[in-house]
Design a protein around this motif. Structure first.
Motif, PDB file in Angstrom:
ATOM      1  N   LEU A 178       0.825  -1.203   0.000  1.00  0.00           N
ATOM      2  CA  LEU A 178       0.000   0.000   0.000  1.00  0.00           C
ATOM      3  C   LEU A 178       0.862   1.256   0.000  1.00  0.00           C
ATOM      4  O   LEU A 178       2.086   1.198   0.137  1.00  0.00           O
ATOM      5  CB  LEU A 178      -0.930  -0.016   1.211  1.00  0.00           C
ATOM      6  CG  LEU A 178      -1.835  -1.248   1.319  1.00  0.00           C
ATOM      7  CD1 LEU A 178      -2.657  -1.190   2.593  1.00  0.00           C
ATOM      8  CD2 LEU A 178      -2.729  -1.377   0.096  1.00  0.00           C
ATOM      9  N   ALA A 179       0.210   2.406  -0.125  1.00  0.00           N
ATOM     10  CA  ALA A 179       0.930   3.665  -0.333  1.00  0.00           C
ATOM     11  C   ALA A 179       1.757   4.106   0.867  1.00  0.00           C
ATOM     12  O   ALA A 179       2.644   4.946   0.728  1.00  0.00           O
ATOM     13  CB  ALA A 179      -0.062   4.774  -0.710  1.00  0.00           C
ATOM     14  N   ASP A 180       1.486   3.544   2.043  1.00  0.00           N
ATOM     15  CA  ASP A 180       2.293   3.885   3.216  1.00  0.00           C
ATOM     16  C   ASP A 180       3.343   2.824   3.514  1.00  0.00           C
ATOM     17  O   ASP A 180       4.039   2.897   4.526  1.00  0.00           O
ATOM     18  CB  ASP A 180       1.405   4.099   4.446  1.00  0.00           C
ATOM     19  CG  ASP A 180       0.582   2.860   4.799  1.00  0.00           C
ATOM     20  OD1 ASP A 180       0.715   1.829   4.090  1.00  0.00           O
ATOM     21  OD2 ASP A 180      -0.184   2.922   5.776  1.00  0.00           O
ATOM     22  N   GLY A 181       3.460   1.815   2.648  1.00  0.00           N
ATOM     23  CA  GLY A 181       4.448   0.763   2.840  1.00  0.00           C
ATOM     24  C   GLY A 181       3.927  -0.460   3.558  1.00  0.00           C
ATOM     25  O   GLY A 181       4.658  -1.451   3.705  1.00  0.00           O
ATOM     26  N   GLN A 182       2.678  -0.434   4.024  1.00  0.00           N
ATOM     27  CA  GLN A 182       2.108  -1.637   4.606  1.00  0.00           C
ATOM     28  C   GLN A 182       1.903  -2.689   3.512  1.00  0.00           C
ATOM     29  O   GLN A 182       1.655  -2.367   2.350  1.00  0.00           O
ATOM     30  CB  GLN A 182       0.762  -1.336   5.257  1.00  0.00           C
ATOM     31  CG  GLN A 182       0.828  -0.489   6.505  1.00  0.00           C
ATOM     32  CD  GLN A 182      -0.527  -0.442   7.188  1.00  0.00           C
ATOM     33  OE1 GLN A 182      -0.883  -1.306   7.983  1.00  0.00           O
ATOM     34  NE2 GLN A 182      -1.300   0.592   6.847  1.00  0.00           N
ATOM     35  N   HIS A 461      -8.121   8.760  -2.676  1.00  0.00           N
ATOM     36  CA  HIS A 461      -7.708   9.585  -1.541  1.00  0.00           C
ATOM     37  C   HIS A 461      -7.573   8.743  -0.277  1.00  0.00           C
ATOM     38  O   HIS A 461      -6.654   8.955   0.532  1.00  0.00           O
ATOM     39  CB  HIS A 461      -8.709  10.712  -1.302  1.00  0.00           C
ATOM     40  CG  HIS A 461      -8.353  11.581  -0.134  1.00  0.00           C
ATOM     41  ND1 HIS A 461      -7.313  12.487  -0.167  1.00  0.00           N
ATOM     42  CD2 HIS A 461      -8.881  11.657   1.127  1.00  0.00           C
ATOM     43  CE1 HIS A 461      -7.220  13.091   1.004  1.00  0.00           C
ATOM     44  NE2 HIS A 461      -8.159  12.606   1.808  1.00  0.00           N
ATOM     45  N   THR A 462      -8.442   7.775  -0.106  1.00  0.00           N
ATOM     46  CA  THR A 462      -8.391   6.944   1.094  1.00  0.00           C
ATOM     47  C   THR A 462      -7.148   6.066   1.118  1.00  0.00           C
ATOM     48  O   THR A 462      -6.475   5.947   2.150  1.00  0.00           O
ATOM     49  CB  THR A 462      -9.655   6.067   1.184  1.00  0.00           C
ATOM     50  OG1 THR A 462     -10.796   6.918   1.268  1.00  0.00           O
ATOM     51  CG2 THR A 462      -9.607   5.149   2.388  1.00  0.00           C
ATOM     52  N   LEU A 463      -6.834   5.440   0.004  1.00  0.00           N
ATOM     53  CA  LEU A 463      -5.706   4.518  -0.049  1.00  0.00           C
ATOM     54  C   LEU A 463      -4.380   5.210  -0.343  1.00  0.00           C
ATOM     55  O   LEU A 463      -3.323   4.664  -0.033  1.00  0.00           O
ATOM     56  CB  LEU A 463      -5.969   3.431  -1.101  1.00  0.00           C
ATOM     57  CG  LEU A 463      -7.102   2.453  -0.771  1.00  0.00           C
ATOM     58  CD1 LEU A 463      -7.307   1.468  -1.894  1.00  0.00           C
ATOM     59  CD2 LEU A 463      -6.811   1.719   0.535  1.00  0.00           C
ATOM     60  N   ASP A 464      -4.425   6.383  -0.935  1.00  0.00           N
ATOM     61  CA  ASP A 464      -3.201   7.101  -1.304  1.00  0.00           C
ATOM     62  C   ASP A 464      -3.389   8.595  -1.039  1.00  0.00           C
ATOM     63  O   ASP A 464      -3.460   9.407  -1.959  1.00  0.00           O
ATOM     64  CB  ASP A 464      -2.894   6.840  -2.787  1.00  0.00           C
ATOM     65  CG  ASP A 464      -1.638   7.549  -3.268  1.00  0.00           C
ATOM     66  OD1 ASP A 464      -0.776   7.899  -2.431  1.00  0.00           O
ATOM     67  OD2 ASP A 464      -1.509   7.753  -4.494  1.00  0.00           O
ATOM     68  N   PRO A 465      -3.473   8.995   0.231  1.00  0.00           N
ATOM     69  CA  PRO A 465      -3.790  10.396   0.537  1.00  0.00           C
ATOM     70  C   PRO A 465      -2.750  11.399   0.050  1.00  0.00           C
ATOM     71  O   PRO A 465      -3.071  12.559  -0.190  1.00  0.00           O
ATOM     72  CB  PRO A 465      -3.892  10.402   2.073  1.00  0.00           C
ATOM     73  CG  PRO A 465      -3.161   9.184   2.523  1.00  0.00           C
ATOM     74  CD  PRO A 465      -3.342   8.164   1.439  1.00  0.00           C
TER      75      PRO A 465
END
Length: 477
Positions: A178-182, A461-465
């Protein structure tokens, strides 16, 4: 510029620590092929290209980019046709190549599944399935170089959609960074799992804008025991549609491919591509390449195909037919079909469309669209071909003979708009199997309801703010 960044950019230093200095590419010569799309419509720039070898490395790369607000452009085989894997011109993005994520993790023949990493070449997956006496049916022209992660990210179609469906229908589970590295581990091998939202479908067809697919569980199928193929002269597209329906009934829905091709496409293929030969002597205006498969191998499908073709000939639907008598003839027929794509390049510029309409609307769409483009450019040479069985046509227009290529291509947007308006009038799609990428990100807003665009933006926006995952592709935010 890249040499300065290499010496002074903390992000590059961190990426080298993650994947090794040899897998952070900054040299202009090595980057150049990754900065231009396959059709050479888009030329971008990039900070570097990074080549992680594991999911953990992908996650670490994404975390580093997220912390610095750096855009990430995922690239697989880089064979896309809408600029989806090409970075923008500002040079700020990091290209993340999945080339080294190329392991087949598991093949479970009893469960009819294969678990693969995103960088696996499509053809290698097909071969692994074949060695296990199974079939992985996704098949397209670039299968020798395209990677499965890109196929899933674009929801690729190809030649066997009629029987087996698009890429998304071949997937049971995904692993996604995911976009935060999770890391989301959704590598489930279940055919029934009714426990909430089907999250994997968010990432299939999203072109890397919501996360990076790193692995997938794919469905396998029994290997067909019989394959029967024929090249057929049909009276017109309406007759081809009639033949398709007759064959589906006669073969118990065993038609795998039904490709429609015009006279001009065949002529150009024979003219320009080695070993491309027309098997039909009467030079029809329209051809259909038909393939059925399955059965027990006792010849029933071949008999059903030939019997239906004979009945269609007697009814006037079919003017001629050449059944393939062996594997070499079958390969020759498919080579002729694929040669249409290559041959167009030798005739100058082409304005291309990848559209879909309901299968029943294909003949009427062709009538209206061909009349429109000939009205706009009287000497244009249309080459509409493709997958009649699922309503997906590549409505390509080759420039008039001796025309100026640049002047012809300057009308791309005008012609696209006219064709897309007709597609929309038939309840169709302006992108059937190639995706949206950069090319159609603005155009889809003309046709999708505003509420649908807003839903897409909300998911993005939710998954990649931070809007770092392949920004500027699929949906504008």
């Amino acid at each position: 510029m890249n040499e300065i960044l290499e010496k002074s950019d903390p992000l590059l230093d961190r990426l080298k620590q993650v994947v090794g200095a040899g897998h952070v590419v900054t040299e202009a010569e090595a980057l150049a092929p990754r900065l231009i799309d396959w059709r050479k419509r888009y030329q971008g720039a990039a900070r570097c290209m990074v080549e992680p070898a594991t999911t953990a490395e992908v996650a670490a790369v994404v975390r580093a980019c997220a912390e610095t607000g750096t855009a990430i452009v995922p690239q697989g085989g880089h064979t896309g046709l809408v600029g989806g894997s090409t970075p923008f011109e500002d040079g700020r993005a990091v290209i993340l190549s999945t080339r080294r994520l190329n392991r087949i993790r598991d093949l479970d023949a009893a469960n009819n599944t294969i678990t693969v990493e995103a960088g696996c070449i499509l053809q290698h997956i097909q071969q692994a399935a074949d060695e296990a006496d199974r079939l992985f049916p996704l098949s397209l022209a670039a299968e020798g170089t395209c990677q499965i992660g890109g196929n899933l990210s674009t929801n690729a179609g190809g030649l066997n959609v009629l029987r087996y469906g698009n890429a998304r229908e071949q997937v049971l589970g995904l692993e996604v960074v995911l976009a935060d590295g999770q890391v989301w581990d959704g590598l489930r091998r279940l055919r029934k799992d009714n426990t909430g939202y089907d999250l994997k479908q968010l990432f299939i067809g999203a072109e890397g804008t919501l996360g990076i697919i790193t692995a997938a569980v794919l469905k396998l199928h029994p290997k067909p025991r019989e394959v029967a193929t024929a090249m057929v002269a049909v009276r017109d597209p309406a007759a081809a549609l009639d033949l398709l329906n007759e064959l589906q009934e006669a073969t118990a829905q065993s038609v795998v491919s039904f490709e429609l091709m015009p006279r001009l496409g065949i002529d150009l293929a024979v003219k320009h591509v080695a070993a491309a030969q027309d098997p039909l002597a009467n030079r029809p205006e329209w051809y259909a390449l038909v393939e059925v498969s399955g059965g027990s191998g006792d010849g029933d499908l071949k008999a059903a195909l030939e019997r239906t073709l004979m009945e269609a000939y007697e009814a006037g639907t079919v003017a001629d037919a050449a059944p393939a008598e062996n594997a070499a003839q079958r390969e020759a027929f498919w080579h002729l079909r694929e040669a249409i794509v290559e041959a167009q390049r030798h005739e100058g510029a082409s304005i291309k469309h990848d559209i879909a309409v309901p299968v029943s609307s294909v003949p009427a769409f062709l009538d209206r669209a061909l009349a429109k483009v000939r009205d706009m450019i009287p000497s244009v040479r249309p080459v509409p071909f493709g997958h009649l069985g699922d309503g997906n046509l590549h409505f390509n227009l080759t420039q008039p003979e001796d025309a100026d290529a640049d002047a012809f291509l300057a009308r791309w947007e005008e012609v696209n708009a006219a064709v897309h308006d007709i597609v929309h009038a038939f309840g169709g799609s302006i992108s059937a199997e190639h995706g949206v990428g950069r090319m159609k990100v603005g155009e889809i807003q003309r046709f999708k309801p505003p509420v649908e665009i807003e839903m897409m933006r909300a998911i993005k926006h939710t998954l990649d703010p931070q809007n770092i995952m392949n920004p500027g592709k699929v949906v504008e935010v």
